[in-house]
Scaffold this motif. Structure first.
Motif, PDB file in Angstrom:
ATOM      1  N   ARG A 112       0.830  -1.200   0.000  1.00 46.29           N
ATOM      2  CA  ARG A 112       0.000   0.000   0.000  1.00 46.29           C
ATOM      3  C   ARG A 112       0.865   1.251   0.000  1.00 46.29           C
ATOM      4  NH1 ARG A 112      -1.605   3.488   3.647  1.00 46.29           N
ATOM      5  NH2 ARG A 112      -0.604   2.317   5.331  1.00 46.29           N
ATOM      6  N   ALA A 113       1.919   1.246   0.828  1.00 46.27           N
ATOM      7  CA  ALA A 113       2.811   2.402   0.900  1.00 46.27           C
ATOM      8  C   ALA A 113       3.527   2.627  -0.424  1.00 46.27           C
ATOM      9  CB  ALA A 113       3.828   2.202   2.023  1.00 46.27           C
ATOM     10  N   ALA A 114       3.946   1.530  -1.068  1.00 47.38           N
ATOM     11  CA  ALA A 114       4.622   1.665  -2.359  1.00 47.38           C
ATOM     12  C   ALA A 114       3.697   2.295  -3.397  1.00 47.38           C
ATOM     13  CB  ALA A 114       5.113   0.304  -2.833  1.00 47.38           C
ATOM     14  N   GLY A 115       2.425   1.869  -3.405  1.00 49.94           N
ATOM     15  CA  GLY A 115       1.464   2.436  -4.354  1.00 49.94           C
ATOM     16  C   GLY A 115       1.263   3.921  -4.138  1.00 49.94           C
ATOM     17  N   ILE A 116       1.144   4.325  -2.871  1.00 53.70           N
ATOM     18  CA  ILE A 116       0.955   5.742  -2.554  1.00 53.70           C
ATOM     19  C   ILE A 116       2.170   6.542  -3.012  1.00 53.70           C
ATOM     20  CG2 ILE A 116       0.776   7.404  -0.659  1.00 53.70           C
ATOM     21  CD1 ILE A 116      -0.884   5.278   0.834  1.00 53.70           C
ATOM     22  N   ARG A 117       3.371   6.047  -2.719  1.00 53.21           N
ATOM     23  CA  ARG A 117       4.585   6.780  -3.081  1.00 53.21           C
ATOM     24  C   ARG A 117       4.749   6.875  -4.591  1.00 53.21           C
ATOM     25  NH1 ARG A 117       4.753   9.338   1.524  1.00 53.21           N
ATOM     26  NH2 ARG A 117       5.234   8.006   3.301  1.00 53.21           N
ATOM     27  N   LEU A 118       4.392   5.815  -5.303  1.00 50.26           N
ATOM     28  CA  LEU A 118       4.507   5.858  -6.758  1.00 50.26           C
ATOM     29  C   LEU A 118       3.530   6.869  -7.350  1.00 50.26           C
ATOM     30  CD1 LEU A 118       4.958   2.072  -7.598  1.00 50.26           C
ATOM     31  CD2 LEU A 118       6.622   3.897  -8.017  1.00 50.26           C
ATOM     32  N   ARG A 119       2.319   6.897  -6.825  1.00 49.31           N
ATOM     33  CA  ARG A 119       1.337   7.855  -7.341  1.00 49.31           C
ATOM     34  C   ARG A 119       1.779   9.294  -7.105  1.00 49.31           C
ATOM     35  NH1 ARG A 119      -2.283   3.967  -5.332  1.00 49.31           N
ATOM     36  NH2 ARG A 119      -2.659   5.149  -3.403  1.00 49.31           N
ATOM     37  N   ARG A 120       2.519   9.490  -6.031  1.00 46.49           N
ATOM     38  CA  ARG A 120       3.021  10.828  -5.722  1.00 46.49           C
ATOM     39  C   ARG A 120       4.382  11.095  -6.363  1.00 46.49           C
ATOM     40  NH1 ARG A 120       1.722  10.875   0.807  1.00 46.49           N
ATOM     41  NH2 ARG A 120      -0.565  10.894   0.647  1.00 46.49           N
ATOM     42  N   ALA A 121       4.874  10.137  -7.137  1.00 46.85           N
ATOM     43  CA  ALA A 121       6.193  10.244  -7.788  1.00 46.85           C
ATOM     44  C   ALA A 121       7.318  10.422  -6.770  1.00 46.85           C
ATOM     45  CB  ALA A 121       6.200  11.383  -8.812  1.00 46.85           C
ATOM     46  N   GLU A 122       7.125   9.864  -5.579  1.00 47.23           N
ATOM     47  CA  GLU A 122       8.176   9.878  -4.549  1.00 47.23           C
ATOM     48  C   GLU A 122       9.002   8.604  -4.726  1.00 47.23           C
ATOM     49  OE1 GLU A 122       5.943  10.176  -0.974  1.00 47.23           O
ATOM     50  OE2 GLU A 122       5.373  12.279  -1.313  1.00 47.23           O
ATOM     51  N   LEU A 123       9.924   8.651  -5.681  1.00 49.54           N
ATOM     52  CA  LEU A 123      10.564   7.431  -6.163  1.00 49.54           C
ATOM     53  C   LEU A 123      11.472   6.784  -5.117  1.00 49.54           C
ATOM     54  CD1 LEU A 123      11.338   8.393  -9.860  1.00 49.54           C
ATOM     55  CD2 LEU A 123       9.294   7.309  -8.874  1.00 49.54           C
TER      56      LEU A 123
END
Length: 348
Positions: A112-123
């Motif tokens: 879930r955290a990975a999905g949120i970070r990817l959507r925010r482009a927080e690579l």
């Protein structure tokens, strides 16, 4: 590692009993296994004459040197090498976190955290979360599904066939004390003394070991199989540096699990001497070390940030046996379990 993934407290589990013999069950954080050892899962290696073996024949152990972030941070901040006692305290807390956490829930949280970070482009944050997904996936398979850490069936096989009756067992570097409890179930009626110099091991690693975990052993009255729990065993836990122990040669078994590989060669004679000095005549020293293989090297690569606070080797069973022989032991059995080498020895 991500926080907040500890399992929700479950209602008290029912007590395992003889009606469960032959069963295995996966719980939130571990597997219970009462299946008998129907084959020798301690894979005895080919016969070796350790007296004629040479280090040129077996090579040197593989050193794991991808250090934990906690060690690197401590040394960077102090300008000193992390002291060994402090390194072990840091390791115990980091490693126990794996045992305490529901890996399926932790993996879901990391996804879930990975999905949120990817959507925010927080690579960078997404990359760290994906690493967490990988670690919890591997830990779930290694400990909870494959049971390669506690490995009860293979260790029962390693411990089988010893001439013991109501033995006194000394466990050096005991951590959660798991193997002493295996031995106490297999050879009931004796006493186990666990030793570790970190009180966290006594209070949490051993202290919070699942009370309902079942150990497959023997009924001394009938010789038939029986289920044991730790509250039925005579166990004491000493918080002490091994060098400060004042026992004499009074134990039938001295055991260490994953201890010898933390000592560079110049200190291995002292570590082996600890296994000798407390043994009664005819007693057994049982030692295991992580074995060098592609999957163990990959495991320590993936988990190095959480585990590698101090010197660590991966060995072959021939290397472990040669160390034992050079330090005054006769190797009675040598072989491999799932991720460790194992030797059963007596002083020569």
């Amino acid at each position: 590692m991500t926080g907040g993934a500890s399992p929700t407290p479950s209602p008290p589990a029912r007590r395992w009993g003889e009606h469960d013999l032959g069963r295995t069950e996966i719980r939130d954080t571990y597997r219970a296994d009462l299946r008998p050892t129907t084959r020798d899962v301690f894979a005895a290696s080919r016969p070796v004459d350790f007296a004629s073996l040479d280090w040129r024949d077996v090579g040197r152990p593989y050193r794991v040197e991808n250090w934990a972030a906690g060690r690197l941070s401590w040394e960077s901040g102090t300008g000193r090498t992390l002291p060994v006692p402090e390194a072990w305290k840091m390791f115990n807390r980091s490693f126990q976190h794996l045992f305490d956490t529901d890996p399926v829930a932790a993996r879901a949280e990391a996804l879930r955290a990975a999905g949120i970070r990817l959507r925010r482009a927080e690579l960078d944050a997404a990359r760290r979360a994906i690493g967490e997904v990988a670690r919890w996936t591997v830990w779930n398979q290694a400990h909870r599904v494959g049971d390669t850490v506690w490995d009860p069936r293979a260790k029962r096989s390693l411990f089988s066939g010893l001439e013991l009756r109501r033995p006194r067992v000394l466990f050096l570097g005991a951590a959660d004390g798991y193997e002493a409890m295996l031995l106490a179930a297999m050879y009931p009626g004796g006493e186990s003394v666990l030793v570790d110099y970190d009180e966290y091991c006594r209070d949490h690693r051993f202290g919070s070991f699942p009370a309902d975990y079942p150990f497959l052993g023997a009924d001394p009255a009938t010789g038939s199989a029986r289920v044991w729990h730790r509250d039925q065993m005579n166990i004491s836990y000493l918080v002490s540096d091994i060098r400060d122990l004042d026992f004499g040669p009074e134990f039938d078994v001295v055991v260490s699990i994953g201890l010898i590989e933390h000592f560079p060669d110049q200190h291995k004679p002292e570590a082996f001497d600890w296994h000798r000095r407390f043994l009664r005549p005819g007693g057994y020293a049982i030692l295991t070390t992580p074995r060098v293989a592609l999957r163990t090297r990959m495991f320590y690569r993936l988990f190095g940030d959480l585990m590698n606070f101090s010197y660590r080797e991966l060995q072959t069973v021939e290397q472990l046996g040669l160390y034992a022989y050079e330090n005054g032991f006769e190797v009675l059995r040598h072989g491999e379990i799932k991720t460790h080498n194992g030797v059963v020895c007596r002083p020569r």
